[in-house]
Design a protein around this motif. Structure first.
Motif, mmCIF file in Angstrom:
data_model
loop_
_atom_site.group_PDB
_atom_site.id
_atom_site.type_symbol
_atom_site.label_atom_id
_atom_site.label_comp_id
_atom_site.label_asym_id
_atom_site.label_seq_id
_atom_site.Cartn_x
_atom_site.Cartn_y
_atom_site.Cartn_z
ATOM 1 N N LEU A 52 1.672 -1.262 0.126
ATOM 2 C CA LEU A 52 0.149 -0.188 0.518
ATOM 3 C C LEU A 52 0.661 1.067 0.064
ATOM 4 N N VAL A 53 1.722 1.133 0.728
ATOM 5 C CA VAL A 53 3.039 2.223 0.842
ATOM 6 C C VAL A 53 3.393 2.552 -0.652
ATOM 7 N N TYR A 54 3.977 1.705 -0.935
ATOM 8 C CA TYR A 54 4.925 1.608 -2.284
ATOM 9 C C TYR A 54 3.065 2.228 -3.335
ATOM 10 N N MET A 55 2.716 1.901 -3.463
ATOM 11 C CA MET A 55 1.209 2.208 -4.643
ATOM 12 C C MET A 55 0.604 3.720 -3.794
ATOM 13 N N SER A 56 1.011 4.071 -2.856
ATOM 14 C CA SER A 56 0.751 5.972 -2.575
ATOM 15 C C SER A 56 1.432 6.319 -3.244
ATOM 16 N N GLN A 57 3.005 5.770 -3.416
ATOM 17 C CA GLN A 57 4.144 7.063 -3.983
ATOM 18 C C GLN A 57 4.629 6.799 -4.564
ATOM 19 N N ASN A 58 4.324 5.407 -5.552
ATOM 20 C CA ASN A 58 4.170 5.396 -7.041
ATOM 21 C C ASN A 58 2.555 5.173 -7.770
ATOM 22 N N GLU A 59 3.400 5.929 -9.077
ATOM 23 C CA GLU A 59 2.497 5.647 -10.327
ATOM 24 C C GLU A 59 1.811 4.247 -10.709
ATOM 25 N N MET A 60 0.461 4.001 -10.399
ATOM 26 C CA MET A 60 0.678 3.142 -11.280
ATOM 27 C C MET A 60 -0.809 2.400 -12.260
ATOM 28 N N LYS A 61 -0.497 2.880 -13.224
ATOM 29 C CA LYS A 61 -0.817 3.549 -14.803
ATOM 30 C C LYS A 61 -0.400 1.979 -15.366
ATOM 31 N N LEU A 62 -1.359 1.717 -15.882
ATOM 32 C CA LEU A 62 -1.887 0.533 -16.535
ATOM 33 C C LEU A 62 -1.394 0.917 -18.209
ATOM 34 N N THR A 63 -1.278 -0.514 -18.977
ATOM 35 C CA THR A 63 -0.600 -0.522 -20.673
ATOM 36 C C THR A 63 -1.921 -0.420 -20.930
ATOM 37 N N LYS A 64 -2.283 0.098 -22.255
ATOM 38 C CA LYS A 64 -3.262 -0.230 -22.753
ATOM 39 C C LYS A 64 -3.393 -1.982 -22.941
ATOM 40 N N SER A 65 -2.480 -2.978 -22.363
ATOM 41 C CA SER A 65 -3.213 -4.168 -22.570
ATOM 42 C C SER A 65 -3.277 -4.652 -21.238
ATOM 43 N N GLY A 66 -4.219 -3.517 -19.951
ATOM 44 C CA GLY A 66 -4.490 -3.728 -18.971
ATOM 45 C C GLY A 66 -3.692 -4.234 -17.808
ATOM 46 N N ALA A 67 -2.539 -4.335 -17.917
ATOM 47 C CA ALA A 67 -1.233 -4.744 -16.858
ATOM 48 C C ALA A 67 -0.248 -4.010 -16.408
ATOM 49 N N LEU A 68 0.580 -3.686 -15.661
ATOM 50 C CA LEU A 68 0.857 -2.767 -14.747
ATOM 51 C C LEU A 68 1.676 -2.469 -15.930
ATOM 52 N N THR A 69 2.594 -1.456 -15.789
ATOM 53 C CA THR A 69 3.637 -1.358 -16.536
ATOM 54 C C THR A 69 5.174 -2.103 -15.885
ATOM 55 N N LYS A 70 6.029 -2.883 -16.972
ATOM 56 C CA LYS A 70 6.951 -3.408 -16.063
ATOM 57 C C LYS A 70 8.108 -2.652 -15.302
ATOM 58 N N ARG A 71 8.574 -1.686 -14.974
ATOM 59 C CA ARG A 71 9.400 -0.749 -13.991
ATOM 60 C C ARG A 71 8.090 -0.880 -12.640
#
Length: 634
Positions: free
Chosen positions: A192-211
């Motif tokens: 939760l802490v990680y998500m609050s401090q980083n962007e959790m954008k999804l790619t066009k395929s619907g998955a999180l970015t590799k980074r």
């Protein structure tokens, strides 16, 4: 030391199934004669079904047919859903099909099994999880009254746990081989802490970015191999690691993270509630979710999982104990087709290893005996949770800007600390580091420097070292920021109130809600409709009204052609025949009619012995069809 009792309602427990029933069906259950003494006292069915002494009394009142079928279900199927063909496969060598059908219907009528209807009309049957746990204690109470060590039988104490002397020996001689993981509650928290401090954008395929996945995975103290053997399945298996998938599933099912079309979004109010819970309460809910999702399909594994639940904290139980207990209960045979080592491997892969990874179990062995595995709860997830425990741990702020966090510091305080300090690691203590960059992050999320200092002073056992406070204030001045500039960010951040936190109970309907997660569930049957009505006993026998009543009541000689009709009808109904010939009375389950030298021969199974028998018509002078549930007084 008392065994642990499960509290609260979870999917696939009695309360869940009752909540989905129509009121008329519930009233029929309540009208069953065996429940009358307690219903008249105002007790509800859920109370009755979860009361050990009451259910012992009810078990004693069941008919022999009901008890035989119930024991077979407990032993060989457990709470895995089953249809009639599956039940018939397990019962055909033990009781007639008619006996099994009648017993099944009577158990459903009493609410000891639940019936669900598929879209095309076929039915599935299932036993509640807490029902199986209760029956395990009742039908095998004698087997649980003694355990075996080194080939010697020793009595256990009155709670059914390992005797004190043996406990002391195990505590003294067993060495830890796996201390368990960091703790699932902490893993969820750090995610939760990680998500609050980083962007959790999804790619066009619907998955999180590799980074994003790579950075998240770096902070997860979980091994993907732990979950591969569980057979978990999920979307994007080629993108998400097993450990990421498992943690994300928990977060989605807890409704603290929402999966939208473009990003993963933290749910502010749900997270506020979650962070006010103690670690024990969080573990309880996390275990219930895991159990709902991954409870084993095979009955022997189910029984070991439930047996483990009954063990108190810090008490060792071995694989030898568990396998011997399963054999005594006849859940597995003495000559099991799987070698004991294979059984242990399967047990560990499908159930034990995840519990170790989540920090709930520990594993050990005798230093002089490597082949025996021992397990104990280090944090029993179903242990009673302390209510209104006002004791709250304090932070230890070190001169080098490190912050030591004892295990009794709540998650609300840890959340605020994480906004302004970087997490380094967690074991028996958690270690955080205040840096210039972490302080800037805290200010940019809407926390004023005055609030940050007040928070650190309030929760530090010795306050803030003078030079640490001076440096923090200097860093803030160097930023040249005014906190007001960042107030607009408050809607994107979660700022916890860390004084006077009140832990609110999860609403019952929330506990029982069916929540879609990230992992695919084996239990798709929970979405089926509950059966609204049950057939009458007569409906179990097709064309019953067309059959002469004499065939069912009269034990007499019939014409050859009539005997053939009677036998064929018994085979159609999968029921038994009472036959007398040459002065011998028999009850047989006919399987086949076979013509030999122009005479008919019955091939079947003799009850109650289960031996195959061949009878010529000349050996069948008198006969009648036995119709379980009907005409039994004859």
């Amino acid at each position: 030391m008392a065994t642990c009792q499960v509290r609260g309602n979870t999917i696939m427990n009695h309360a869940y199934f009752l909540s989905r029933m129509e009121q008329g069906f519930i009233q029929k259950l309540e009208s069953e004669r065996i429940y009358a003494p307690w219903i008249q006292q105002g007790k509800q069915l859920v109370y009755i079904w979860n009361h050990n002494e009451i259910m012992k009394s009810i078990y004693a009142q069941l008919s022999g047919r009901e008890r035989r079928l119930l024991l077979l279900l407990i032993t060989h199927i457990g709470c895995e859903p089953f249809d009639w063909p599956k039940l018939e496969k397990h019962t055909q060598s033990l009781i007639s099909g008619a006996e099994a059908r009648v017993g099944l219907m009577l158990l459903v009528k009493k609410g000891l099994l639940f019936a669900l209807r598929k879209s095309w009309g076929e039915q599935l049957y299932v036993m509640a999880h807490d029902g199986l746990a209760m029956w395990q204690q009742i039908v095998w109470s004698q087997e649980y009254e003694k355990l075996f060590w080194n080939g010697e039988t020793q009595a256990v104490n009155e709670k059914g746990t390992v005797p004190a002397a043996e406990q002391e020996r195990r505590q003294r001689e067993i060495v830890l081989t796996n201390q368990g993981g960091t703790g699932l509650a902490h893993i969820i928290f750090q995610s939760l802490v990680y998500m609050s401090q980083n962007e959790m954008k999804l790619t066009k395929s619907g998955a999180l970015t590799k980074r994003a996945l790579h950075k998240w995975k770096e902070g997860l103290p979980l091994n993907d191999d732990t979950f591969q053997a569980c057979g978990i399945k999920y979307a994007y298996m080629d993108v998400y690691s097993e450990s990421i998938a498992v943690v994300l599933d928990f977060m989605i099912r807890l409704e603290i993270v929402l999966e939208k079309s473009e990003e993963l979004v933290l749910q502010v109010e749900e997270i506020r509630h979650w962070l006010t819970l103690s670690e024990a309460e969080q573990n309880k809910r996390l275990y219930q979710l895991w159990k709902q999702l991954m409870f084993p399909a095979e009955s022997w594994l189910q029984h070991i999982a439930l047996l483990l639940e009954r063990q108190p904290n810090e008490v060792w139980i071995s694989t030898d104990d568990m396998l011997r207990w399963l054999r005594n209960c006849e859940v597995i045979s003495e000559n099991s087709f799987l070698h004991a080592e294979k059984l242990v491997e399967k047990l560990e892969a499908e159930w034990i290893h995840p519990l170790l990874a989540f920090g709930w179990l520990e594993k050990g062995r005798y230093s002089s005996q490597e082949q025996a595995h021992f397990y104990r709860w280090s944090q029993h997830p179903l242990a009673s949770v302390a209510i209104n425990d006002d004791s709250e741990g304090y932070l230890y702020i070190q001169p080098d800007f490190e912050v030591l966090v004892p295990p009794d510091v709540g998650f609300a305080v840890r959340w605020e600390l994480s906004a302004m300090a970087d997490h380094r690691h967690t074991d028996s203590m958690s270690l955080y580091q205040i840096t210039k960059k972490s302080l800037q992050r805290g200010i940019e999320t809407g926390r004023r420097i005055e609030q940050i200092l007040a928070f650190l002073k309030q929760h530090s056992v010795d306050g803030i070292p003078e030079h640490v406070q001076f440096t923090i204030e200097q860093w803030a001045r160097e930023f040249g920021y005014k906190a007001e500039m960042f107030d607009k960010q408050r809607d994107k951040s979660i700022i916890m109130e860390t004084t006077g936190v009140v832990v609110s109970e999860m609403k019952e309907e929330q506990q029982m809600a069916i929540r879609k997660g990230f992992l695919d569930s084996r239990h798709l049957f929970i979405h089926l409709e509950m059966e609204r009505q049950l057939p009458a006993l007569e409906e179990l026998y097709p064309e019953l009204r067309a059959v002469p009543t004499a065939w069912l009541k009269d034990y007499r000689t019939y014409h050859l052609s009539t005997r053939r009709e009677i036998i064929e009808k018994a085979m159609e109904w999968k029921t038994t025949l009472q036959i007398r010939g040459n002065g011998i009375d028999r009850v047989i389950l006919p399987r086949k009619l076979h013509e030999v030298d122009e005479t008919l021969q019955i091939i079947g199974v003799e009850e109650p012995y289960g031996n195959e028998i061949n009878l010529f018509f000349g050996d069948c002078e008198e006969m009648r069809i036995i119709v379980p549930g009907l005409y039994e007084k004859y």
